[in-house]
Motif scaffolding. Structure first.
Motif, PDB file in Angstrom:
ATOM      1  N   SER A   1      -7.571  -0.713  -7.879  1.00 26.41           N
ATOM      2  CA  SER A   1      -6.114  -0.674  -7.805  1.00 26.41           C
ATOM      3  C   SER A   1      -5.435  -0.985  -9.132  1.00 26.41           C
ATOM      4  CB  SER A   1      -5.603  -1.594  -6.705  1.00 26.41           C
ATOM      5  OG  SER A   1      -6.196  -2.856  -6.823  1.00 26.41           O
TER       6      SER A   1
ATOM      7  N   ALA B   1      -0.740   4.299 -16.475  1.00 29.04           N
ATOM      8  CA  ALA B   1       0.691   4.511 -16.754  1.00 29.04           C
ATOM      9  C   ALA B   1       1.082   3.793 -18.045  1.00 29.04           C
ATOM     10  CB  ALA B   1       1.534   4.015 -15.585  1.00 29.04           C
TER      11      ALA B   1
ATOM     12  N   THR C   1       4.669   7.688  -7.937  1.00 28.21           N
ATOM     13  CA  THR C   1       4.466   7.949  -9.376  1.00 28.21           C
ATOM     14  C   THR C   1       5.767   7.881 -10.174  1.00 28.21           C
ATOM     15  OG1 THR C   1       4.580  10.349  -9.054  1.00 28.21           O
ATOM     16  CG2 THR C   1       2.386   9.341  -9.030  1.00 28.21           C
ATOM     17  N   LEU C   2       6.912   8.056  -9.514  1.00 31.35           N
ATOM     18  CA  LEU C   2       8.175   7.899 -10.240  1.00 31.35           C
ATOM     19  C   LEU C   2       8.354   6.435 -10.629  1.00 31.35           C
ATOM     20  CD1 LEU C   2      10.496  10.203  -8.077  1.00 31.35           C
ATOM     21  CD2 LEU C   2       9.206  10.774 -10.139  1.00 31.35           C
TER      22      LEU C   2
ATOM     23  N   ILE D   1      -6.215   0.664 -11.855  1.00 28.67           N
ATOM     24  CA  ILE D   1      -6.324   1.860 -12.701  1.00 28.67           C
ATOM     25  C   ILE D   1      -4.988   2.586 -12.876  1.00 28.67           C
ATOM     26  CG2 ILE D   1      -7.410   4.138 -12.919  1.00 28.67           C
ATOM     27  CD1 ILE D   1      -9.896   2.983 -11.539  1.00 28.67           C
ATOM     28  N   ALA D   2      -4.248   2.762 -11.775  1.00 33.03           N
ATOM     29  CA  ALA D   2      -3.002   3.538 -11.858  1.00 33.03           C
ATOM     30  C   ALA D   2      -2.023   2.885 -12.838  1.00 33.03           C
ATOM     31  CB  ALA D   2      -2.375   3.667 -10.470  1.00 33.03           C
TER      32      ALA D   2
ATOM     33  N   ASN E   1      -0.487   0.911  -4.073  1.00 35.21           N
ATOM     34  CA  ASN E   1      -1.908   0.764  -3.854  1.00 35.21           C
ATOM     35  C   ASN E   1      -2.518   2.053  -3.317  1.00 35.21           C
ATOM     36  OD1 ASN E   1      -4.464  -0.730  -2.929  1.00 35.21           O
ATOM     37  ND2 ASN E   1      -3.267  -2.274  -4.001  1.00 35.21           N
ATOM     38  N   GLU E   2      -2.799   2.144  -2.037  1.00 35.59           N
ATOM     39  CA  GLU E   2      -3.419   3.361  -1.497  1.00 35.59           C
ATOM     40  C   GLU E   2      -2.529   4.573  -1.724  1.00 35.59           C
ATOM     41  OE1 GLU E   2      -4.976   1.846   2.439  1.00 35.59           O
ATOM     42  OE2 GLU E   2      -5.544   3.965   2.504  1.00 35.59           O
ATOM     43  N   ARG E   3      -1.221   4.337  -1.551  1.00 35.32           N
ATOM     44  CA  ARG E   3      -0.250   5.384  -1.866  1.00 35.32           C
ATOM     45  C   ARG E   3       0.534   4.914  -3.087  1.00 35.32           C
ATOM     46  NH1 ARG E   3       4.973   6.964  -1.194  1.00 35.32           N
ATOM     47  NH2 ARG E   3       5.357   9.140  -0.651  1.00 35.32           N
ATOM     48  N   ILE E   4       0.654   5.781  -4.066  1.00 40.55           N
ATOM     49  CA  ILE E   4       1.291   5.399  -5.326  1.00 40.55           C
ATOM     50  C   ILE E   4       2.537   6.242  -5.546  1.00 40.55           C
ATOM     51  CG2 ILE E   4       0.983   5.276  -7.834  1.00 40.55           C
ATOM     52  CD1 ILE E   4      -2.134   5.174  -7.107  1.00 40.55           C
TER      53      ILE E   4
ATOM     54  N   LEU F   1       5.849   4.352 -10.839  1.00 44.39           N
ATOM     55  CA  LEU F   1       4.743   4.014 -11.734  1.00 44.39           C
ATOM     56  C   LEU F   1       5.078   4.336 -13.184  1.00 44.39           C
ATOM     57  CD1 LEU F   1       1.780   2.951 -11.559  1.00 44.39           C
ATOM     58  CD2 LEU F   1       1.070   5.342 -11.736  1.00 44.39           C
ATOM     59  N   LYS F   2       5.765   5.461 -13.381  1.00 45.14           N
ATOM     60  CA  LYS F   2       6.154   5.846 -14.739  1.00 45.14           C
ATOM     61  C   LYS F   2       7.055   4.768 -15.347  1.00 45.14           C
ATOM     62  CE  LYS F   2       6.515  10.469 -15.733  1.00 45.14           C
ATOM     63  NZ  LYS F   2       7.166  11.793 -15.824  1.00 45.14           N
TER      64      LYS F   2
ATOM     65  N   GLY G   1       0.799  -1.225   0.000  1.00 43.64           N
ATOM     66  CA  GLY G   1       0.000   0.000   0.000  1.00 43.64           C
ATOM     67  C   GLY G   1       0.828   1.269   0.000  1.00 43.64           C
ATOM     68  N   SER G   2       2.094   1.181   0.364  1.00 39.74           N
ATOM     69  CA  SER G   2       2.892   2.406   0.464  1.00 39.74           C
ATOM     70  C   SER G   2       3.450   2.869  -0.871  1.00 39.74           C
ATOM     71  CB  SER G   2       4.048   2.201   1.449  1.00 39.74           C
ATOM     72  OG  SER G   2       4.998   1.300   0.910  1.00 39.74           O
TER      73      SER G   2
END
Lengths: 189, 189
Positions: B60, B67, B32-33, B62-63, B27-30, B35-36, B23-24
């Protein structure tokens, strides 16, 4: 943002009761070329805000928050929804009313994911009566964080949520603001 | 993908019952670096697949789907979950069992958002027993679309969902595959 207004006019479907369906590009189906520009525009608007964290709500806020987070190099936290209140001391809570779905959701964010000292940019797809944004702002402020502003893809100006937030002193940036909507015509602010 | 394995080792929290909490960062917290880079890696793996559409499931997935969609210039469609079956002829439906939450969800995709002739890349955050991916594949094939492959951020190899899909002839790419997990140690494939 011209692109958002054009998308609403070309692909939005007006339903009875002041509802506009944008599932073909912003919701169930996401136009990622448009989404990238949405992220860049939010980044441009809030580039000097000092934001450290983007806060949104599942599910339809996630795509926009992630696009903005990627453009700004910031982490995204999304609040979870549930029908029932959770007895959990490890989360911040708010009650959010959905006018379009006519139901209430308990929304929660785990305390470890938002800190006092965070500067929070609150993001969502739609800003109508403002209940979701109000809930997210309450959660951020409960955590001792500072809300540097809000960003929505589409604001329905006639439902007053955005202007109520502005009247309370929050910065609110919406990429398209619909001030009037009939069955055949949309007027942007 | 080295980065995903490192993130799992540094931030993942192992819970009883073969559950790993991410989650960190996912998931709840993403993050983004990260994720890219996840999006870029999925784009690299599937660059010659001819994919026309990315299909995922709320929330979960979607992010990661967004990307990947941004990196590949493809639209994303996410299936919606609900506790009850909808009587709606305008949607494709599947029943998905969540082993981690111990419940079943009816998942739906509006028929207008996926076409016969689409080449679908199915994306999710976790691949465990494979119920979500199986449901999404069934929906894509109901629509007459072709599934060109699946991508997951994290696969739990010991729960067999990925290998069962591979045995059925689907291409499955997971950015990290956990083959064994004890309370203190994680072994990647």
């Amino acid at each position: 943002m011209k692109l958002m207004e054009e998308k609403i006019l070309s692909e939005g479907v007006i339903l009875p009761g002041g509802v506009i369906k944008v599932g073909s590009f912003l919701n169930e189906r996401i136009d990622t070329l448009m989404l990238k520009e949405v992220g860049a525009e939010i980044a441009r608007l809030y580039k000097d805000s000092g934001a450290t964290l983007i806060l949104t709500i599942e599910s339809s806020g996630i795509a926009i928050a992630v696009a903005a987070g990627m453009a700004m190099g910031l982490p995204v936290v999304f609040a979870k929804k549930s029908k029932t209140a959770k007895k959990d001391d490890d989360v911040y809570k708010a009650l959010v009313h959905s006018f379009s779905h006519g139901k209430e959701n308990h929304v929660t964010v785990r305390k470890e994911y938002i800190q006092a000292g965070d500067k929070v940019l609150v993001v969502d797809d739609f800003l109508t009566h403002g209940s979701a944004l109000n809930g997210l702002i309450a959660i951020a402020e409960d955590a001792g964080a500072e809300v540097v502003g809000c960003a929505a893809a589409i604001e329905k100006g006639f439902q007053m949520g955005g202007d109520n937030l502005r009247a309370r002193g929050y910065r609110v940036e919406s990429l398209a603001i619909i001030d009037e909507m009939t069955e055949t015509e949309i007027t942007f602010r």
